[in-house]
Each structure stands twice: as C-alpha cells, then as structure tokens.
Scaffold this motif. Structure first.
Motif, PDB file in Angstrom:
ATOM      1  N   GLY A 192      -4.993  41.825 -49.646  1.00 24.38           N
ATOM      2  CA  GLY A 192      -5.138  40.371 -49.622  1.00 24.38           C
ATOM      3  C   GLY A 192      -6.433  39.939 -48.944  1.00 24.38           C
ATOM      4  N   GLU A 193      -6.934  38.798 -49.337  1.00 23.86           N
ATOM      5  CA  GLU A 193      -8.204  38.309 -48.794  1.00 23.86           C
ATOM      6  C   GLU A 193      -8.023  37.374 -47.607  1.00 23.86           C
ATOM      7  N   THR A 194      -6.786  36.997 -47.288  1.00 26.89           N
ATOM      8  CA  THR A 194      -6.517  36.055 -46.216  1.00 26.89           C
ATOM      9  C   THR A 194      -5.619  36.697 -45.177  1.00 26.89           C
ATOM     10  N   ASP A 195      -5.976  36.564 -43.894  1.00 25.56           N
ATOM     11  CA  ASP A 195      -5.104  37.055 -42.833  1.00 25.56           C
ATOM     12  C   ASP A 195      -3.848  36.195 -42.787  1.00 25.56           C
ATOM     13  N   ILE A 196      -2.725  36.819 -42.480  1.00 26.29           N
ATOM     14  CA  ILE A 196      -1.461  36.096 -42.489  1.00 26.29           C
ATOM     15  C   ILE A 196      -1.493  34.911 -41.531  1.00 26.29           C
ATOM     16  N   GLY A 197      -2.203  35.021 -40.426  1.00 23.64           N
ATOM     17  CA  GLY A 197      -2.270  33.930 -39.469  1.00 23.64           C
ATOM     18  C   GLY A 197      -3.085  32.747 -39.944  1.00 23.64           C
ATOM     19  N   ASP A 198      -3.915  32.943 -41.002  1.00 26.26           N
ATOM     20  CA  ASP A 198      -4.777  31.874 -41.517  1.00 26.26           C
ATOM     21  C   ASP A 198      -4.212  31.213 -42.768  1.00 26.26           C
ATOM     22  N   VAL A 199      -3.055  31.648 -43.224  1.00 18.33           N
ATOM     23  CA  VAL A 199      -2.468  31.057 -44.423  1.00 18.33           C
ATOM     24  C   VAL A 199      -1.966  29.653 -44.094  1.00 18.33           C
ATOM     25  N   GLN A 200      -2.441  28.665 -44.819  1.00 19.46           N
ATOM     26  CA  GLN A 200      -2.095  27.275 -44.531  1.00 19.46           C
ATOM     27  C   GLN A 200      -0.722  26.878 -45.054  1.00 19.46           C
ATOM     28  N   LEU A 201      -0.113  27.718 -45.858  1.00 17.79           N
ATOM     29  CA  LEU A 201       1.166  27.372 -46.478  1.00 17.79           C
ATOM     30  C   LEU A 201       2.372  27.771 -45.636  1.00 17.79           C
ATOM     31  N   LEU A 202       2.158  28.341 -44.454  1.00 15.16           N
ATOM     32  CA  LEU A 202       3.272  28.844 -43.671  1.00 15.16           C
ATOM     33  C   LEU A 202       4.190  27.735 -43.167  1.00 15.16           C
ATOM     34  N   SER A 203       3.653  26.530 -43.047  1.00 16.30           N
ATOM     35  CA  SER A 203       4.483  25.406 -42.592  1.00 16.30           C
ATOM     36  C   SER A 203       5.254  24.752 -43.732  1.00 16.30           C
ATOM     37  N   GLU A 204       4.958  25.152 -44.955  1.00 20.60           N
ATOM     38  CA  GLU A 204       5.605  24.590 -46.138  1.00 20.60           C
ATOM     39  C   GLU A 204       6.835  25.430 -46.508  1.00 20.60           C
ATOM     40  N   PRO A 205       7.692  24.919 -47.397  1.00 20.44           N
ATOM     41  CA  PRO A 205       8.792  25.769 -47.902  1.00 20.44           C
ATOM     42  C   PRO A 205       8.223  27.062 -48.477  1.00 20.44           C
ATOM     43  N   ALA A 206       8.684  28.191 -48.008  1.00 19.09           N
ATOM     44  CA  ALA A 206       8.004  29.443 -48.349  1.00 19.09           C
ATOM     45  C   ALA A 206       8.966  30.599 -48.561  1.00 19.09           C
ATOM     46  N   VAL A 207       8.474  31.541 -49.367  1.00 20.60           N
ATOM     47  CA  VAL A 207       9.126  32.837 -49.562  1.00 20.60           C
ATOM     48  C   VAL A 207       8.125  33.904 -49.143  1.00 20.60           C
ATOM     49  N   ILE A 208       8.467  34.727 -48.178  1.00 19.46           N
ATOM     50  CA  ILE A 208       7.626  35.845 -47.756  1.00 19.46           C
ATOM     51  C   ILE A 208       8.112  37.086 -48.492  1.00 19.46           C
ATOM     52  N   VAL A 209       7.217  37.717 -49.252  1.00 19.26           N
ATOM     53  CA  VAL A 209       7.601  38.884 -50.060  1.00 19.26           C
ATOM     54  C   VAL A 209       7.055  40.150 -49.399  1.00 19.26           C
TER      55      VAL A 209
END
Length: 320
Positions: free
Chosen positions: A253-270
């Motif tokens: 992946g090109e984005t660090d997990i801590g920098d993902v902006q969608l973590l505060s949104e309804p989410a599914v972590i795979v």
C-alpha cells in the motif's frame, strides 16, 4: 595297515548310540521368539501416561494431533486447558458439558470451573485422560475440557445493524482466507478491545469459530458477533453499497495506516491471509490499500498483530 586300524595295529573300537536329550536341545535352540513391540509390554501404558501427565503439568510441547477428519458444521467443539476453560466459563461462553479427569480437586482453577458449571447447569462428567485426548484431538488439556456447541454465525448485514442500533459508526473486520483459528481468536480479542462491531469471514478455505479460536480469544467471542459469507468479495461490495469504506491492509500500500483519512468513517478493515495476503478480487474491492510502517528487517506482521495495530489507529482517529 588296515584301513580302520590304528598305528598300534589294534582294530578301531566301534561306538554305540549316543545318549539322547529327549528333545530338550531342540527346544532350547528355538529361543523365546521375537521381541514384542513396546506397546505390548506390561509397563508401556503406565510409562506413557506418566510422561503425558508430566508434560501437560509443565506446559510442555503439544503432542502431535491425529489426522483430522472433516468435521460437520453442526459438531460441537472442545476447549482444553485449565486457564482457557475457566476463562471461557467466566465469560459466559455457551457450553454443553464439562469433562474432568479424576484427582484434580486440589487445583483452584478446576474447582472454580466445576463451581461455575454447576451454577449454570452445565453437565459435569468424569472421564479418563485418554478420552480427553480424543475429544481435544491431541491438544494439551491438563485433565479438563469444555464442550461448546457449534457456533451460530450471523448474516453480514447484521453487523451493520448492530452498529446502527448502538448509534455508533460501524467498524467491521473482514478476514480474507485467514486459516489459523488462533489468529481468528487473537483478532476477535483486538476487535473487542477497540470497539469493532463484528468479524466477517468466508465460509470456505478459512478458519471458523472453533475451540482453538475460543481459547485464544479469552472469551471475547462470547460478546463479539462473527458473520460468515459464501462470497467475501460480494459481501464487501454490499458493504460499500451501504456506505462503508473498505480499507485493505497490504504491505504494498502507498498510504500508512495512521494517515488514512477514512478511519473515522464507517469502515471495514480487511486482513489478508497469513502467507499470501489479500487476494486479487478482494484488493479490487478496497477503497484504500494501507500499509503498516515497520523496519526493513521484518518483512510482515502476523495477521493478528496487524489487525491489532490497524484497529488501534482506528480507535485513535475516532477519539480525535
């Protein structure tokens, strides 16, 4: 000189018949037969049992499990070991019966387990250690095992409904072909700790909620719902249609997990499988592929550890 004579010229003395042995010599030559195999010797079972008990008491190496036959989905599961059984009973894990070997009353964990089982109306059965070996399929049971019924899986949509009923932002953890039940149990423990609303697993070629998963989860599977999908890709697509963002954990992946902006949104972590990671079809359903930054000396993380790190980041973002 005569042919049969001696040098003295006297004729050779004729020998009479030799005295027989009555067959005793022939019988002595027959020996006692082949050495019997170890399992036929009178001391073998006692010695093996003593070694097994000592190994279990010391928490030693697990004995090799016998070849497993395909288990029916309706078949019960078994949790073995004094700490895991007590934790499962304390957590209220649904249980059918408690199996205990003789002469274990001097252990506080066994006494507490028996007390809880009696209070909950769980059947208490005294069995031999050989019986426990068969029930736990060769696992280290320390003389005690808990029978739990087959798990009642939820429908994938129920996990979203749980979040909606609690008026919370949905957070679901999906496992892409994770085959080790211990990883499933560890992920369930992290998911409970960081506020996830459930786990989603495929119905084929993946670990299910077995005795090993219950044991590793330390009882958290009693409060966390697990859903099973015949087609994981289709289930993820339905989650996206319902407004959830799908975030895949992938080392490329090109984005660090801590920098993902969608973590505060309804989410599914795979979380991908232990060896191959995310499958191609699952990757195509992801809105974001995120990596966990780490030193180059470590190529990857265990699936359970990776899920824990990602779920911590989700919880941190949602507290901001």
């Amino acid at each position: 000189m005569a042919a049969g004579g001696r040098a003295s010229g006297r004729p050779a003395k004729k020998k009479g018949p030799s005295k027989g042995t009555g067959g005793q010599g022939r019988r002595s030559l027959q020996g006692k037969g082949a050495t019997p195999p170890a399992e036929m010797r009178h001391w073998y079972k006692d010695k093996s049992r003593a070694e097994r008990i000592a190994r279990e008491e010391q928490g030693g190496t697990r004995r090799p499990a016998p070849t497993r036959q395909r288990r029916s989905e309706d078949a019960p599961e078994y949790i073995g070991g004094r700490n895991p059984v007590l934790e499962a009973l304390q957590a209220g894990v649904p249980s059918n019966a408690l199996y205990v070997a003789p002469r274990l009353e001097n252990d506080d964990r066994v006494r507490d387990s028996i007390k809880i089982a009696a209070e909950r109306g769980i059947a208490l059965l005294e069995v031999t250690r050989d019986k426990l070996d068969r029930l736990t399929e060769g696992g280290v049971h320390q003389g005690i095992a808990l029978q739990i019924p087959a798990y009642d899986y939820a429908h994938p949509s129920e996990l979203v409904e749980l979040a909606q009923d609690a008026a919370e932002t949905p957070l679901i953890v999906a496992l892409d072909s994770v085959t080790d039940p211990r990883n499933l149990g560890a992920i369930a423990r992290s998911a409970t700790a960081f506020g996830a609303h459930g786990l989603l697993i495929p119905s084929r070629r993946a670990a299910g909620v077995t005795g090993g998963a219950w044991k590793t989860s330390a009882g958290t599977l009693a409060t966390l719902r697990v859903a099973r999908a015949a087609n994981l890709t289709a289930a993820l697509r339905e989650y996206r249609d319902a407004g959830l963002f799908v975030i895949g954990l992938d080392g490329s992946g090109e984005t660090d997990i801590g920098d993902v902006q969608l973590l505060s949104e309804p989410a599914v972590i795979v979380v991908g499988s232990e060896g191959k990671g995310l499958s191609r079809l699952v990757r195509e359903q992801c809105d974001v592929l995120a990596r966990i930054p780490m030193h180059a000396a470590a190529e990857s993380l265990n699936a359970g550890v990776a899920a824990g790190v990602a779920l911590y980041e989700v919880a941190r973002h949602r507290r901001l």
